[in-house]
Write an enzyme that holds these catalytic residues in place. Structure first.
Site, PDB file in Angstrom:
ATOM      1  CD  GLU A  32     -14.383   6.476   3.851  1.00 13.82           C
ATOM      2  OE1 GLU A  32     -14.744   5.355   4.252  1.00 13.82           O
ATOM      3  OE2 GLU A  32     -15.136   7.471   3.798  1.00 13.82           O
ATOM      4  CG  ASP A  80      -9.653  -7.905   8.001  1.00  9.08           C
ATOM      5  OD1 ASP A  80      -8.904  -7.141   8.639  1.00  9.08           O
ATOM      6  OD2 ASP A  80     -10.070  -7.661   6.859  1.00  9.08           O
ATOM      7  CE  LYS A 114     -11.903  -4.810   6.215  1.00  4.25           C
ATOM      8  NZ  LYS A 114     -12.066  -5.565   4.959  1.00  4.25           N
ATOM      9  NE  ARG A 165      12.717  -4.893   6.323  1.00  3.90           N
ATOM     10  CZ  ARG A 165      12.559  -4.285   5.161  1.00  3.90           C
ATOM     11  NH1 ARG A 165      13.608  -3.902   4.469  1.00  3.90           N
ATOM     12  NH2 ARG A 165      11.352  -4.056   4.665  1.00  3.90           N
ATOM     13  CB  ILE A 176      -0.978   0.000   1.201  1.00  4.94           C
ATOM     14  CG1 ILE A 176      -1.993  -1.136   1.045  1.00  4.94           C
ATOM     15  CG2 ILE A 176      -1.707   1.344   1.311  1.00  4.94           C
ATOM     16  CD1 ILE A 176      -2.903  -1.331   2.233  1.00  4.94           C
TER      17      ILE A 176
END
Lengths: 407, 407
Positions: free
Chosen positions: A197, A270, A274, A98, A66
């Site tokens: 969002e 998951d 949400k 890292r 992402i």
């Protein structure tokens, strides 16, 4: 002239110790603290000499798929933002688990393509955040594209120092309610944007739509949602192509819709995160433990290896086939869905049957769907539908939040 | 302290002739023009003495169903906005085509319930707009809830004087392109909000979603939309209940989905205005005449009385029945839809057939649906669906735009 200086300095939270201006309007003098010097110069420079250009200063944590996609999109869109909107996005710092790299001066911005490829020092999030706050530049935005807890521990400090926070990372908002509330209140009282969002449905306009409804005085009655792309695909494919559960799971895995271990999707955890964020945004002070979650996994499936689990998948086929047939006999269809009942303040996640005219029945592929039933949208819900995962759309949603965070 | 004064005055465009502050930070003096006096006092008062409260000053043109509903919603939501968001919405002026009423001082706000019931002088839009600009209060918003051209002639003057404009009135944005462009550029360069989300799909998040996609660098390929509640109802009911065209029109009329003269809906002119606004927001500099519009009305039907027209409706039944049967034989369904092809920069409106797995086929009732196919949402579009008309939802969308316009 003074009015524009007022705006430029005030907007950026710069404190002025003393100021004097003659009535000629030819000169104005102001005394600011040494650490505000470059911020004040920048803000005034932006206001007067490049008056149509606004500089935006990004600090990015997380360079996974992402984060990398976001940088690509920012780089490609840079000339258009500058030309059409007068926005100059500058990358001042990048960190992953890292390495990290940051520039003390605004003039030395980092390249958008692979900023950590050559340079970089060992990563230290504390000093990265300190450098961000110390840079003290107007329109500073901390973008957390990680999926870790560590960056979320710094949100308070950042917001308290007028640094906006934009993130697709669900961690901070699915912890205990008091932490969620603290962050959101901090954003409000400091007038510093905190935008997330993309935590629900990626770039689909879900939380912003919910906020619009609430602010304008609508009463949210019920939210029904399909919030997992992989589970959406699995049940849509079973329904539409008449294939078995195990076959649908393997097809979803093959197409990259599931996590490497499909149990991470099938557990529903998951989706639960949400749902918690949606419910809290709907005004319900809910904890994770308040959600009734019907996992698709038996306890036994959670302890074996991925291979063993996948080999055992067909053993569940008959039970799913029977449930789908049952639903179908009642002219209904089966979905792994979430329902938030805002009146009773309860949330549940699991397999549910819906009548054939329910919006869910139009779903295909790996689409998400969120249906808001409210006092005003009572007979027909307001529905948002589309792909709710994937690096391109998630990064695009983060990008849109960055635009919204610019003051 | 100076920082907060800077923000308060600068945010409201107040020019300061001279200012002096000692290093004690105990006092600060500023010289402003007489006409800025109350604005400056208000802005500083809001910043310091009610520091968590922001006053918003509304001027409403149009007291039809949408205007009245908006006032009702604002009145009901007032205590919650004050408590949860620190926003104090004040009504300073109201005008319709007959009467008007406005208050020269912020202290004397108008009542939200039926402000024109007792008082009011004969309406004069020029002097109403002049009073709005002369009041020179921070966070002034002109809300045009009329459906007339007259108020739109004042948008330029309002925006030029830092008064935000919020409206569900399509007139200004469906005139010649140069006027549309001028208004939007004025809003951008003056940093003064010009918001008209409710022109397309009422409170559904359509234009804001489109803007988010574009700003973040997505490429809009195609927009497919059902933008008329009445025509959506007519074709959904024919398809789902197997009734005739004339029966569906009469049912839509009975339920209040059509205008008193159903030809206003069937002509497709209202859809054409919405398509123009959508296309322009997608970056296409299009004129009304560029849209290919297939009206549902033959020329002859446009010249008779409403009664004659309604009596003649059954003569069209057979032609629609045949087209629906044709579509169905190809496993498709018929919709009165709009398509904007952003690649070829063309728009068309008319009866089209869509495959049974197209999102349109899930429509029911009088829902609108807008599907964005983009570079990022290429395989599965981003879809927004729900009621796209009605006073409650339209007023709610105007309300949400007012919240967005607050700086």
């Amino acid at each position: 002239m003074a009015g524009r200086i007022f705006r430029a300095l005030g907007d950026n939270g710069i404190n002025v110790a003393a100021i004097a201006q003659g009535s000629s309007e030819r000169s104005i003098s102001a005394v600011v603290a040494t650490h505000d010097e470059s911020k004040a110069l920048n803000a005034i420079h932006d206001e007067f000499f490049l008056s149509k250009t606004k500089s935006v200063h990004l600090w990015l944590a997380g360079t996974g798929l992402i984060g990398k996609t976001l940088l690509k999109q920012l780089k490609r869109q840079h000339p258009i933002l500058l030309r059409d909107y007068g926005i100059d996005v500058k990358l001042l710092g990048v960190a992953n688990s890292r390495k990290m790299c940051h520039e003390p001066h605004e003039a030395d911005t980092l390249p958008m393509d692979d900023p950590l490829a050559v340079d970089g020092i060992p990563s230290d999030l504390d000093s990265f955040v300190s450098a961000c706050i110390a840079s003290n530049l107007p329109n500073s935005i901390f973008v957390d594209c990680s999926a870790h807890d560590a960056p979320t521990e710094h949100y308070r400090e950042l917001l308290s120092n007028s640094v906006a926070v934009v993130t697709p990372n669900k961690r901070a908002f699915s912890r205990e309610y008091s932490f969620y509330e603290l962050l959101n209140q901090l954003g409000t009282t400091r007038r510093t944007p905190l935008l997330y969002e993309t935590c629900v449905g990626a770039a689909l306009p879900v939380l912003s739509t919910l906020q619009d409804l609430i602010k304008s005085g609508d009463t949210i009655l019920r939210i029904e949602a399909i919030l997992s792309g992989s589970l959406s695909f699995i049940f849509n494919t079973m329904r539409q192509n008449g294939i078995l559960f195990s076959e649908a799971v393997m097809e979803a895995k093959k197409r990259g819709f599931t996590e490497p271990d499909p149990r991470d999707d099938l557990s529903g955890m998951d989706v639960a995160r949400k749902v918690l964020i949606l419910a809290r945004n709907a005004g319900i002070p809910m904890e994770q433990s308040d959600i009734r979650l019907e996992s698709l996994l038996p306890q036994s499936a959670q302890e074996c290896s991925v291979e063993t689990f996948i080999n055992q998948l067909p053993s569940a086929d008959e039970s799913f086939r029977a449930r789908i047939a049952d639903a179908s006999a009642n002219d209904q269809a089966l979905f792994f869905s979430a329902t938030i009942d805002c009146t009773s303040r309860a949330a549940s996640i699991g397999l549910e049957s819906f009548a054939k005219n329910h919006p869910f029945c139009a779903l295909s592929g790996a689409d998400n769907m969120i249906a808001f039933t409210t006092a005003r949208y009572r007979e027909q819900p307001l529905v948002v539908q589309g792909p709710g995962a994937g690096a391109e759309v998630t990064a695009a949603g983060v990008f849109a939040d960055i635009m919204r965070a610019i003051r």
